[in-house]
Write a protein that holds these residues in place. Structure first.
Motif, PDB file in Angstrom:
ATOM      1  N   GLU A  35     -40.946 -42.256  30.433  1.00 56.55           N
ATOM      2  CA  GLU A  35     -39.511 -42.039  30.581  1.00 56.55           C
ATOM      3  C   GLU A  35     -38.696 -43.322  30.768  1.00 56.55           C
ATOM      4  O   GLU A  35     -37.566 -43.397  30.318  1.00 56.55           O
ATOM      5  CB  GLU A  35     -39.254 -41.096  31.765  1.00 56.55           C
ATOM      6  CG  GLU A  35     -39.740 -39.686  31.504  1.00 56.55           C
ATOM      7  CD  GLU A  35     -39.527 -38.756  32.687  1.00 56.55           C
ATOM      8  OE1 GLU A  35     -38.791 -39.130  33.629  1.00 56.55           O
ATOM      9  OE2 GLU A  35     -40.101 -37.654  32.659  1.00 56.55           O
ATOM     10  N   GLU A  36     -39.258 -44.305  31.444  1.00 54.56           N
ATOM     11  CA  GLU A  36     -38.489 -45.482  31.814  1.00 54.56           C
ATOM     12  C   GLU A  36     -38.825 -46.729  31.013  1.00 54.56           C
ATOM     13  O   GLU A  36     -38.092 -47.699  31.038  1.00 54.56           O
ATOM     14  CB  GLU A  36     -38.674 -45.784  33.311  1.00 54.56           C
ATOM     15  CG  GLU A  36     -38.137 -44.700  34.217  1.00 54.56           C
ATOM     16  CD  GLU A  36     -36.636 -44.544  34.134  1.00 54.56           C
ATOM     17  OE1 GLU A  36     -35.918 -45.536  33.933  1.00 54.56           O
ATOM     18  OE2 GLU A  36     -36.165 -43.405  34.273  1.00 54.56           O
ATOM     19  N   GLY A  37     -39.987 -46.739  30.351  1.00 53.05           N
ATOM     20  CA  GLY A  37     -40.434 -47.948  29.679  1.00 53.05           C
ATOM     21  C   GLY A  37     -41.135 -48.861  30.671  1.00 53.05           C
ATOM     22  O   GLY A  37     -41.305 -48.517  31.844  1.00 53.05           O
ATOM     23  N   ARG A 119     -29.847 -49.056  34.983  1.00 48.64           N
ATOM     24  CA  ARG A 119     -30.009 -48.550  33.615  1.00 48.64           C
ATOM     25  C   ARG A 119     -28.887 -47.569  33.281  1.00 48.64           C
ATOM     26  O   ARG A 119     -28.331 -46.917  34.148  1.00 48.64           O
ATOM     27  CB  ARG A 119     -31.378 -47.892  33.455  1.00 48.64           C
ATOM     28  CG  ARG A 119     -32.474 -48.930  33.543  1.00 48.64           C
ATOM     29  CD  ARG A 119     -33.853 -48.380  33.368  1.00 48.64           C
ATOM     30  NE  ARG A 119     -34.799 -49.470  33.651  1.00 48.64           N
ATOM     31  CZ  ARG A 119     -36.027 -49.312  34.081  1.00 48.64           C
ATOM     32  NH1 ARG A 119     -36.507 -48.099  34.255  1.00 48.64           N
ATOM     33  NH2 ARG A 119     -36.788 -50.352  34.317  1.00 48.64           N
ATOM     34  N   ARG A 152     -38.828 -45.940  24.925  1.00 46.04           N
ATOM     35  CA  ARG A 152     -37.500 -46.318  25.433  1.00 46.04           C
ATOM     36  C   ARG A 152     -37.110 -47.693  24.901  1.00 46.04           C
ATOM     37  O   ARG A 152     -36.002 -47.910  24.435  1.00 46.04           O
ATOM     38  CB  ARG A 152     -37.479 -46.294  26.959  1.00 46.04           C
ATOM     39  CG  ARG A 152     -36.098 -46.581  27.519  1.00 46.04           C
ATOM     40  CD  ARG A 152     -36.088 -46.565  29.036  1.00 46.04           C
ATOM     41  NE  ARG A 152     -34.736 -46.766  29.531  1.00 46.04           N
ATOM     42  CZ  ARG A 152     -34.052 -45.877  30.216  1.00 46.04           C
ATOM     43  NH1 ARG A 152     -34.575 -44.709  30.496  1.00 46.04           N
ATOM     44  NH2 ARG A 152     -32.830 -46.154  30.620  1.00 46.04           N
ATOM     45  N   SER A 153     -38.056 -48.634  24.952  1.00 40.77           N
ATOM     46  CA  SER A 153     -37.787 -49.986  24.473  1.00 40.77           C
ATOM     47  C   SER A 153     -37.617 -50.004  22.952  1.00 40.77           C
ATOM     48  O   SER A 153     -36.700 -50.656  22.434  1.00 40.77           O
ATOM     49  CB  SER A 153     -38.918 -50.928  24.891  1.00 40.77           C
ATOM     50  OG  SER A 153     -38.628 -52.245  24.494  1.00 40.77           O
ATOM     51  N   ASN A 155     -36.559 -47.652  20.962  1.00 38.73           N
ATOM     52  CA  ASN A 155     -35.262 -47.056  20.606  1.00 38.73           C
ATOM     53  C   ASN A 155     -34.104 -47.976  20.963  1.00 38.73           C
ATOM     54  O   ASN A 155     -33.148 -48.120  20.193  1.00 38.73           O
ATOM     55  CB  ASN A 155     -35.104 -45.694  21.274  1.00 38.73           C
ATOM     56  CG  ASN A 155     -36.044 -44.660  20.691  1.00 38.73           C
ATOM     57  OD1 ASN A 155     -36.449 -44.754  19.529  1.00 38.73           O
ATOM     58  ND2 ASN A 155     -36.419 -43.682  21.483  1.00 38.73           N
TER      59      ASN A 155
END
Length: 185
Positions: A35-37, A119, A152-153, A155
């Motif tokens: 979820e967070e990278g 974030r 996440r990263s 994208n």
């Protein structure tokens, strides 16, 4: 108030390391990773000081607290940090627009990270645009590697303008995407 600037002293490099520690893959749960990278490499203060001799990093600060960063690595950095040699040598074999990556003038994004509490506020984009503004007159593009599982990263980098130019799997079975943000197009 958040300011975007270049790293300029040891205290700021230490702030980068503190933020890095909070986001290392090895210390996160599978859910946090998804979820967070995450960041993969743990640098030492000596590593950052060596890199900083060639180019500053871009950082976001809330007061004196480093809350985001984009690391800058040059080809000269590879000689100071042995674990970078393989990546730089791979650029001899990766093609971009019909030429090997190593034939261009490029800056490597050594790592990018935004503090979890910051974030969703546009800091990723702001830091990267400051990075481009600072380096575009000296380099053709920014290049980096992102693990395929770090969605996440991936994208976020695509949103900025990075494009995948090469994908490979390393010896530990991790798939990596080499991405370029071309500043001359």
């Amino acid at each position: 108030m958040i300011t975007i600037t270049n790293s300029s002293n040891t205290k700021e490099l230490e702030g980068i390391l503190e933020l890095q520690k909070q986001n290392l893959k090895k210390d996160l749960t599978p859910e946090q990773i998804r979820e967070e990278g995450f960041v993969t490499v743990s640098h030492s203060l000596e590593d950052l000081e060596k890199m900083h001799r060639y180019e500053p990093n871009i950082i976001a600060k809330d007061g004196e607290l480093v809350v985001a960063y984009v690391l800058a690595m040059t080809e000269e950095s590879k000689n100071d940090i042995p674990r970078l040699v393989e990546m730089y040598e791979s650029f001899d074999h990766i093609q971009y627009q019909g030429k090997s990556v190593s034939s261009y003038s490029y800056i490597v994004v050594g790592q990018v990270c935004v503090s979890q509490a910051y974030r969703g506020k546009g800091l990723f984009d702001q830091c990267y645009h400051a990075y481009k503004d600072y380096f575009k007159s000296k380099y053709d593009f920014a290049i980096t590697e992102i693990a395929s599982i770090n969605l996440r990263s991936m994208n976020a980098h695509k949103r900025i303008g990075f494009e995948v130019i090469y994908t490979y799997t390393d010896s530990s079975e991790v798939e990596w995407n080499v991405v370029v943000w071309d500043w001359k197009r």
